[in-house]
Design an enzyme around this catalytic site. Sequence first.
Site, PDB file in Angstrom:
ATOM      1  N   HIS A 112       0.811  -1.226   0.000  1.00 50.05           N
ATOM      2  CA  HIS A 112       0.000   0.000   0.000  1.00 50.05           C
ATOM      3  C   HIS A 112       0.845   1.277   0.000  1.00 50.05           C
ATOM      4  O   HIS A 112       0.524   2.268   0.662  1.00 50.05           O
ATOM      5  CB  HIS A 112      -0.961  -0.003   1.180  1.00 50.05           C
ATOM      6  CG  HIS A 112      -2.011  -1.067   1.114  1.00 50.05           C
ATOM      7  ND1 HIS A 112      -2.484  -1.578  -0.079  1.00 50.05           N
ATOM      8  CD2 HIS A 112      -2.686  -1.750   2.095  1.00 50.05           C
ATOM      9  CE1 HIS A 112      -3.398  -2.505   0.162  1.00 50.05           C
ATOM     10  NE2 HIS A 112      -3.539  -2.619   1.465  1.00 50.05           N
ATOM     11  N   HIS A 187      -9.992   1.189   0.768  1.00 48.18           N
ATOM     12  CA  HIS A 187      -9.810   0.089   1.717  1.00 48.18           C
ATOM     13  C   HIS A 187     -10.914   0.059   2.778  1.00 48.18           C
ATOM     14  O   HIS A 187     -10.648  -0.222   3.954  1.00 48.18           O
ATOM     15  CB  HIS A 187      -8.438   0.205   2.385  1.00 48.18           C
ATOM     16  CG  HIS A 187      -7.826  -1.104   2.763  1.00 48.18           C
ATOM     17  ND1 HIS A 187      -8.259  -1.853   3.840  1.00 48.18           N
ATOM     18  CD2 HIS A 187      -6.824  -1.814   2.197  1.00 48.18           C
ATOM     19  CE1 HIS A 187      -7.526  -2.947   3.940  1.00 48.18           C
ATOM     20  NE2 HIS A 187      -6.646  -2.956   2.951  1.00 48.18           N
ATOM     21  N   GLU A 341     -11.646  -4.437  -2.675  1.00 47.78           N
ATOM     22  CA  GLU A 341     -10.733  -3.408  -3.156  1.00 47.78           C
ATOM     23  C   GLU A 341     -10.579  -3.502  -4.677  1.00 47.78           C
ATOM     24  O   GLU A 341      -9.918  -4.405  -5.184  1.00 47.78           O
ATOM     25  CB  GLU A 341      -9.372  -3.560  -2.494  1.00 47.78           C
ATOM     26  CG  GLU A 341      -9.401  -3.580  -0.972  1.00 47.78           C
ATOM     27  CD  GLU A 341      -8.094  -4.069  -0.391  1.00 47.78           C
ATOM     28  OE1 GLU A 341      -7.025  -3.615  -0.855  1.00 47.78           O
ATOM     29  OE2 GLU A 341      -8.121  -4.924   0.522  1.00 47.78           O
TER      30      GLU A 341
END
Length: 379
Positions: A112, A187, A341
């Site tokens: 991420h 998220h 996601e």
Amino acid sequence: MAVCTAVREDFPADALPGVTTAERWTLRSPSGVQASVLTFGAVLQSLRVPDAAGTAVEDVVLGLPGPRDYAGHGAYLGAVVGRYANRVAGGRFVLDGQAHQVPANDRGNALHGGPDGFDQRPWRARPLTRSDGATGVRLALDSPDGDQGFPGELAVVVDYLLSPDGTLTVDYSARAERPTVVNLTHHAYFNLTGKPELGVLDHLLTVDADAYLPVDDTSIPLPGAPAPVHGTPFDFTGPHALGARSDAPDEQLRVAGGYDHCWVLRDHPWNRNGGAGTETARAQALVLHRAARLEDPRSGRILEVRTTEPGLQVYCGQQLDGALRDAEGRALTRHAGVCLETQHFPDSPNRPDYPSTVVRPGQPLRSRTEFAFPHVKGA
């Protein structure tokens, strides 16, 4: 014509490094759907949705009490993550012949965007309205050249828009000053009961995908083609309870500790046409298609996810351990929520066979994901 409204709140953010004030923008729809967005991390803090009967309104995403509660932890609750969502193997990639290194923050890989990703940044905000009655907030972030090891300055804009029918749209755009790689996603952890203690294992999930990406024990996709889902616990081509097969004797469930995989969405143009990982393919793929449908048998709430992205990472919150508590003091424990996601594939910068995540000057990234609630009256 029914219209939505937006309300801004300011409050001190003294526990957030480099941040003097944080904002919460609350968007309200005549359908009864209400979304609250924080400028810290571009977080969707709350999404309140009526049940099928229209009598009970509950928060269907996991959230924390305030901005300071989002600082410094790795659960990414409700955040926009980047510069590169999901994982890059070893944190290393080569672009145009030049090697780049992103700090590893997950089992030797970059996750991420690294340890100081977009979820830990303050975003600038301004209100948005649309002629169809939708209202929202535009969040902007400037990522400098070399940020977490990524090349090139990047100007990122994320629009949250709430429509009169209760659909929440998240629009992403990014402009680069020099070639870089970008993969943005949302998220949010969904729990359609509105009660984290009930978990999501009885939620019925449908994913519009015939294949998924098997991973190694650090969650990097294995070499080779995507694997067919048919005849495996990864077959969600029809509705299945998330917990019905999560403990099946399957090697992929073992290495990931449950579902934490990327599905290859069949209706995305790249996947439908069997395309190669070209940069041109990304620019031509801005067509909305359904990715998933999530249903809660208790409340009758239904979530449909539509996107322009080729992949859907499904993660069932197996690493939530109760250390985080929501605004009502309830512990967020294992399987309290499920993430859906929408994104490009993990480790795409190292996989020329995957859709490209390269963004170049004059070729901005554009992406859209919609979260719709077809059970809501008037939707």
